[in-house]
Motif scaffolding. Structure first.
Motif, short mmCIF file in Angstrom:
data_model
loop_
_atom_site.label_atom_id
_atom_site.label_comp_id
_atom_site.label_asym_id
_atom_site.label_seq_id
_atom_site.Cartn_x
_atom_site.Cartn_y
_atom_site.Cartn_z
N UNK A 177 42.74 55.06 44.11
CA UNK A 177 43.46 55.49 42.92
C UNK A 177 43.43 54.48 41.78
N UNK A 178 43.61 53.17 42.04
CA UNK A 178 43.64 52.23 40.92
C UNK A 178 42.44 52.35 39.99
N UNK A 179 41.25 52.53 40.55
CA UNK A 179 40.06 52.67 39.71
C UNK A 179 39.82 54.12 39.30
N UNK A 180 39.90 55.03 40.27
CA UNK A 180 39.51 56.41 39.99
C UNK A 180 40.44 57.11 39.02
N UNK A 181 41.74 56.86 39.13
CA UNK A 181 42.68 57.56 38.27
C UNK A 181 43.08 56.76 37.04
N UNK A 182 43.19 55.44 37.21
CA UNK A 182 43.76 54.63 36.13
C UNK A 182 42.78 53.66 35.47
N UNK A 183 41.59 53.50 36.04
CA UNK A 183 40.67 52.45 35.54
C UNK A 183 41.45 51.17 35.30
N UNK A 184 42.22 50.80 36.28
CA UNK A 184 43.23 49.74 36.14
C UNK A 184 42.63 48.48 35.53
N UNK A 185 43.07 48.10 34.32
CA UNK A 185 42.50 46.92 33.66
C UNK A 185 42.75 45.64 34.44
N UNK A 186 43.89 45.56 35.14
CA UNK A 186 44.16 44.35 35.91
C UNK A 186 43.13 44.18 37.03
N UNK A 187 42.65 45.28 37.60
CA UNK A 187 41.62 45.21 38.63
C UNK A 187 40.26 44.85 38.04
N UNK A 188 39.91 45.49 36.95
CA UNK A 188 38.63 45.20 36.31
C UNK A 188 38.58 43.77 35.81
N UNK A 189 39.70 43.26 35.32
CA UNK A 189 39.75 41.86 34.88
C UNK A 189 39.58 40.91 36.06
N UNK A 190 40.16 41.27 37.19
CA UNK A 190 40.01 40.42 38.38
C UNK A 190 38.56 40.37 38.83
N UNK A 191 37.89 41.50 38.81
CA UNK A 191 36.48 41.56 39.21
C UNK A 191 35.60 40.74 38.26
N UNK A 192 35.93 40.79 36.97
CA UNK A 192 35.13 40.10 35.96
C UNK A 192 35.49 38.64 35.79
N UNK A 193 36.50 38.18 36.51
CA UNK A 193 36.96 36.79 36.35
C UNK A 193 35.89 35.81 36.79
N UNK A 194 35.70 34.70 36.07
CA UNK A 194 34.75 33.67 36.48
C UNK A 194 35.10 33.14 37.88
N UNK A 195 34.09 32.90 38.68
CA UNK A 195 34.31 32.34 40.01
C UNK A 195 34.48 33.37 41.10
N UNK A 196 34.82 34.61 40.76
CA UNK A 196 34.95 35.65 41.77
C UNK A 196 33.55 36.05 42.24
N UNK A 197 33.34 36.06 43.54
CA UNK A 197 32.02 36.30 44.11
C UNK A 197 32.15 37.03 45.43
N UNK A 198 31.11 37.76 45.81
CA UNK A 198 31.07 38.36 47.14
C UNK A 198 30.29 37.50 48.13
N UNK A 199 29.93 36.31 47.75
CA UNK A 199 29.27 35.38 48.67
C UNK A 199 30.23 35.07 49.81
N UNK A 200 29.80 35.32 51.05
CA UNK A 200 30.68 35.17 52.21
C UNK A 200 30.77 33.75 52.72
N UNK A 201 30.00 32.83 52.15
CA UNK A 201 30.00 31.45 52.66
C UNK A 201 31.40 30.86 52.65
#
Length: 376
Positions: free
Chosen positions: A202-226
Motif C-alpha cells: 500500500x505505501x507505494x501502490x496507493x500513496x507513492x509515499x514520499x518518505x519511502x521514496x526518499x529513503x530509497x534514494x538516500x545516499x548510502x542505501x544499498x542492496x549489497x548484502x556484505x
C-alpha cells in the motif's frame, strides 16, 4: 527451508579455544572467507545464497589439519569446489569439517538473498510509511514474518511474475536512485494485486509515499548484502573472543567491501549496545583490533574457511532444491552446533519468530548503522 532449520536445531554442541600471534603479541585471530557475493544484485539465479565463515585457528594448526586429512594434496591451496568434484575426497571433507567444528571456534553465516532483499524492501519501501504514523513496524520481528509471507505466498497472491518485477525494480531503484527508476518501482507495485497484501504494498501502490521514496534514494542505501553478512559474523566473533582479536581474510575483490567495513567498525569508538534477537547483540567499541588481507595460498587458515563456507552454501542449495551438491547436505549441517551456524531464511512459524525477536531494537539498529557505517 524448514528442513534446513530442522537440521540446524538438532546439531550437536562443541566449543574450544585457539589463538595466533602477531608481531610477538598473543592475540586471537579469526580467518574469514565468503561465498556467493554478487554485489547489489540479490536476484542472481546462479548464486541464491550468500555467506561467510570465521574460524579461530592459527596457520600452523590449519596446515596440520590439511596435511592430516589430505596428505597427498598436490594443489597450491585447499579449495572446496575443486576437492568436492572427486567422490574420493568426500569423506575427507566431512572429517575435516568435523575436526574444525569440534576443536576450534567457528561460525558460519548463510542467508537466502531473495529473502534478504524482501527485508530490505520492507526497510526502505514500507517502514518509513509506518514510522511517520507512529507505528513500530519492527516490533517483535513482525517485519521478518511479513517478509516470509511475501517470500512464500507473494508469487501467488500478487499475480504472475509481479513479485519478481517488484524486487527487480526495487534493487535497481536503490542502485541508480533516479526519478525514472523510482517511478518504475511505484508502477511495479501498482501493477501487482497489491490489495492482497496491502501491509507491504500500500505505501507505494496507493500513496507513492514520499518518505519511502526518499529513503530509497538516500545516499548510502544499498542492496549489497556484505554489510548484513559481516555484521552477523562480527556479532559471533565478538561473543566467541575472550579478549582483543584480529581478522585475516583473502585478497579477493569480493572481500574488499568486507575489509572496508571492518576498518570502519574498528575505528568506531561510541559506547553502545543493541539487542538484535534472543541470542544476538552487538556492542561498541568492538574487541576487534585489526583486519589484514592475506594471500589465501599462503594462509591455510583462510583455506579452511573456504572449505567451511563452500560446503555450507552447497548444502543450502541442495536442501532447497536449487541444485544437488557433492556432499550429503543434512550431514554437513548436522556437524554444526546451534551457536556455530547463523541463518537468515524465511519462516512461517510466526509465533517462533515473535518469541525469538521479542524486545529487539531493530529500528534503532538500522538508524544507528545507517548513520555511522553506510558509505556516503
Amino acid at each position: 527451508m524448514r528442513e534446513i532449520e530442522r537440521v540446524i536445531s538438532s546439531a550437536r554442541y562443541y566449543s574450544m579455544e585457539d589463538s595466533c600471534a602477531k608481531g610477538g603479541v598473543r592475540m586471537e585471530c579469526f580467518s574469514v572467507d565468503e561465498s556467493g557475493y554478487t554485489g547489489f544484485d540479490l536476484l542472481n539465479p546462479e548464486q541464491p545464497f550468500q555467506g561467510a565463515t570465521a574460524i579461530g585457528i592459527d596457520d600452523a594448526e590449519a596446515r596440520r589439519l590439511i596435511r592430516e586429512h589430505f596428505p597427498t594434496l598436490q594443489a597450491s591451496e585447499l579449495k572446496y569446489r575443486a576437492l568436492a568434484r572427486r567422490p574420493a575426497n568426500h569423506s575427507r571433507l566431512m572429517a575435516l569439517q568435523r575436526d574444525v567444528l569440534t576443536h576450534h571456534k567457528c561460525v558460519t553465516y548463510v542467508c537466502d538473498k531473495r529473502y534478504l532483499l524482501l527485508l530490505m524492501y520492507l526497510d526502505y519501501a514500507v517502514e518509513p510509511f509506518y514510522y511517520e504514523r507512529g507505528i513500530d513496524f519492527y516490533e517483535d520481528g513482525q517485519n521478518y514474518s511479513l517478509a516470509s509471507v511475501l517470500y512464500t505466498a507473494g508469487p501467488t497472491l500478487l499475480g504472475n511474475g509481479a513479485l519478481d518485477r517488484l524486487l527487480a525494480s526495487f534493487q535497481y531503484a536503490v542502485k541508480v536512485k533516479s526519478p525514472e527508476a523510482l517511478a518504475a518501482l511505484v508502477d511495479a507495485a501498482r501493477a501487482s494485486r497489491w490489495q492482497e497484501l496491502p501491509e507491504a504494498l500500500r505505501p507505494l501502490a496507493q500513496f507513492s509515499a514520499p518518505e519511502c521514496l526518499n529513503a530509497i534514494a538516500a545516499p548510502g542505501v544499498s542492496t549489497d548484502a556484505a554489510f548484513v553478512v559481516l555484521q552477523s559474523v562480527v556479532n559471533r566473533m565478538e561473543a566467541m573472543a575472550d579478549g582483543p582479536y584480529r581478522v585475516e581474510h583473502d585478497q579477493s575483490k569480493n572481500l574488499l567491501t568486507y575489509h572496508d567495513l571492518l576498518q570502519r567498525y574498528i575505528r568506531h569508538e561510541d559506547v553502545i549496545t543493541f539487542r538484535q534477537s534472543k541470542i544476538a547483540s552487538i556492542s561498541f567499541p568492538l574487541k576487534l583490533q585489526s583486519v589484514t588481507q592475506v594471500d589465501s595460498k599462503a594462509s591455510p587458515a583462510v583455506q579452511l574457511a573456504d572449505v567451511m563456507i563452500g560446503a555450507a552454501i552447497e548444502a543450502a542449495n541442495t536442501l532447497t532444491g536449487k541444485r544437488a551438491g557433492s556432499l550429503d547436505a543434512k550431514q554437513v549441517l548436522g556437524l554444526y552446533a546451534d551457536h556455530q551456524l547463523i541463518h537468515m531464511l524465511p519462516s512461517i512459524d510466526f509465533e517462533d519468530q515473535k518469541r525469538f525477536r521479542q524486545g529487539t531494537q531493530a529500528g534503532q539498529v538500522i538508524d544507528y548503522f545507517a548513520k555511522n557505517f553506510h558509505q556516503p
